[in-house]
Scaffold this active site. Structure first.
Site, short mmCIF file in Angstrom:
data_model
loop_
_atom_site.label_atom_id
_atom_site.label_comp_id
_atom_site.label_asym_id
_atom_site.label_seq_id
_atom_site.Cartn_x
_atom_site.Cartn_y
_atom_site.Cartn_z
N ASP A 20 0.81 -1.22 0.00
CA ASP A 20 0.00 0.00 0.00
C ASP A 20 0.85 1.27 0.00
O ASP A 20 0.82 2.06 0.96
CB ASP A 20 -0.94 0.00 1.21
CG ASP A 20 -1.83 -1.23 1.26
OD1 ASP A 20 -2.24 -1.71 0.20
OD2 ASP A 20 -2.10 -1.71 2.38
N GLU A 195 -13.02 -0.68 -6.89
CA GLU A 195 -12.96 -1.65 -5.80
C GLU A 195 -12.53 -0.99 -4.50
O GLU A 195 -13.26 -1.04 -3.50
CB GLU A 195 -11.98 -2.79 -6.16
CG GLU A 195 -11.88 -3.89 -5.11
CD GLU A 195 -13.08 -4.83 -5.10
OE1 GLU A 195 -13.29 -5.49 -4.08
OE2 GLU A 195 -13.82 -4.89 -6.11
N GLU A 316 21.64 1.93 5.97
CA GLU A 316 20.31 1.47 5.60
C GLU A 316 19.78 2.20 4.37
O GLU A 316 18.60 2.11 4.04
CB GLU A 316 19.35 1.61 6.77
CG GLU A 316 19.05 3.01 7.24
CD GLU A 316 20.06 3.58 8.21
OE1 GLU A 316 19.75 4.62 8.81
OE2 GLU A 316 21.16 2.99 8.39
#
Length: 438
Positions: A20, A195, A316
């Site tokens: 998402d 949807e 990172e």
């Protein structure tokens, strides 16, 4: 890892499952807000928190950890589903759907932070909206009016007040007509393709609503309108149904003159409909403002500018990682790369060494016997240009800086930091930096 995986850049995060996507451009960076599918989810969505990543070049993504979780909302019970963040007047508002502990019904909460990476706090102490539907998207029109849309099976909108944590009037249901949202066959309860997962924005005076269509497997479709409240006209497919996930979720932003489409699939090892991963493609609008059909690729978006190795780079910040994980660090805040074992590596794409580097430094910690950090070019087994030994530092958060000479590093290369040592976990890495050759 399959050898082609090292050259690919999609999905853009490999050490945790993400879903998402909600991109936000702020000060020349894309901040990507995602859901987080828990490892091993095979029959239902197990989602307890949200993640944030950011990038200045669309390929090297910095992990900012988990600045928002179900625990942020005292009233939330479960289901940290698809949200979106937006900036207004120096504050960042993140709208997320969760189920209310007391009722089990979906509601939309809003969290606020002073930084795009958080930490976020519950802005209200209770839901902003509560009508059992989910998937909020938000945008601020040119006149300053903010709109929040959401819904499955329906599509709703409300006008947010300038404080972004209250609204005027009542939620309004948008008519789901076949002219506005396409025709679905075989489901009399849902005559249109709409949807869930709407993504609203404005471009060149035209209002766009991009959304997950049909089910299941979902594809991405879109509609446009002359105003934020309609009337909507169905425009067709953005991304066909593809990828190893029965859902999809759109997010679209512009950065440095390019347009980018974010989505999710199940492309990572162990991936599937409940263990998804966010990916991105670059695209160009057609001359009339329509969106072309975009297919999933493993290559991902091209790099939107080189990475500077002569300023400190977070460990990172990676284009691809193999075997590693991340965690919060006590060494100045942020995250470090950890759970490193022999043979693990990270890839940083498009590193501009220029005339050359003379040395490499890394901030490391180890509670065991440490190991070796190999500096390689262009592949995990590429030429070694430097080796830094990592000692036992007295703990996983007991940090020291190690340096080593490097040679043969000029021009622009993909940088691989390959980790070597004995069995078990070797060491953690917080940041790295090269020094220019004199």
């Amino acid at each position: 890892m399959h050898p082609t995986a090292a050259r690919a850049d999609n999905p853009i995060v490999q050490h945790v499952y993400t879903a998402d996507p909600s991109p936000l451009v702020h000060n020349g960076r894309v901040y990507l807000y995602t859901g987080h599918d828990e490892d091993g989810s095979t029959s239902s969505f197990v989602m307890k928190d949200w993640r944030v990543f950011s990038s200045a070049d669309m390929v090297n993504w910095t992990d900012h950890g988990t600045p928002l979780s179900l625990d942020t909302f005292s009233w939330a019970g479960a289901n940290a589903w698809a949200g979106q963040a937006i900036e207004r007047a120096g504050k960042f508002y993140w709208y997320v759907p969760v189920t209310v502990r007391a009722t089990g019904a979906f509601a939309i909460g809003v969290a606020v932070a002073d930084s795009p990476t958080g930490p976020f706090r519950d802005a209200l102490g209770h839901p902003l909206l509560e009508n059992t539907e989910f998937d909020p998207t938000v945008f601020i029109d040119d006149d300053g009016q903010a709109y929040l849309y959401w819904g499955n099976p329906n599509l709703w909108y409300v006008k947010l007040n300038a404080d972004m944590i209250s609204y005027s009037g009542s939620p309004t249901k948008i008519p789901l007509t076949t002219s506005g949202f396409g025709t679905r066959t075989g489901d009399p309860n849902r005559p249109t393709l709409y949807e869930e997962g709407p993504w609203a924005y404005k471009r060149n005076g035209l209002y766009y609503l991009v959304y997950a269509a049909k089910c299941c497997q979902e594809f991405i479709a879109y509609s446009t309108a002359p105003s934020p409240t309609g009337p909507w006209t169905y425009r067709g497919t953005v991304m066909p149904a593809q990828g190893n996930s029965f859902t999809n979720h759109p997010g679209i932003v512009d950065l440095k003159g390019g347009s980018y489409f974010f989505y999710h699939n199940g492309a990572l090892p162990g991936g599937g409909g409940f263990t998804r991963s966010v990916a991105v493609e670059k695209f160009s609008y057609n001359a009339d403002g329509t969106i072309p059909t975009i297919n999933m690729t493993s290559a991902g978006a091209p790099q939107a500018g080189p990475l500077d190795p002569y300023v400190r780079q977070e460990a990172e910040t990676i284009a691809w990682g193999s075997g590693i994980e991340t965690e919060w660090t006590s060494d100045g805040g942020g995250m470090n790369v950890g759970w490193i074992e022999n043979g693990d590596y990270t890839k940083v794409k498009g590193v501009a060494f220029g005339a050359g580097a003379s040395s490499f430094a890394a901030r490391v910690a180890s509670a065991t016997s440490g190991g070796t950090l190999e500096v390689r070019l262009d592949s995990p087994s590429g030429s070694i240009v430097g080796r830094c030994g990592v000692p036992n530092t007295g703990g996983w958060q007991a940090w020291t800086t190690v340096t080593c000479p490097v040679s043969g590093v000029t021009g622009t290369h993909d940088l691989y930091l390959t980790f070597r040592g004995g069995s078990g976990f070797l060491f953690n890495v917080n940041w790295w930096q090269f020094t220019r050759a004199a």
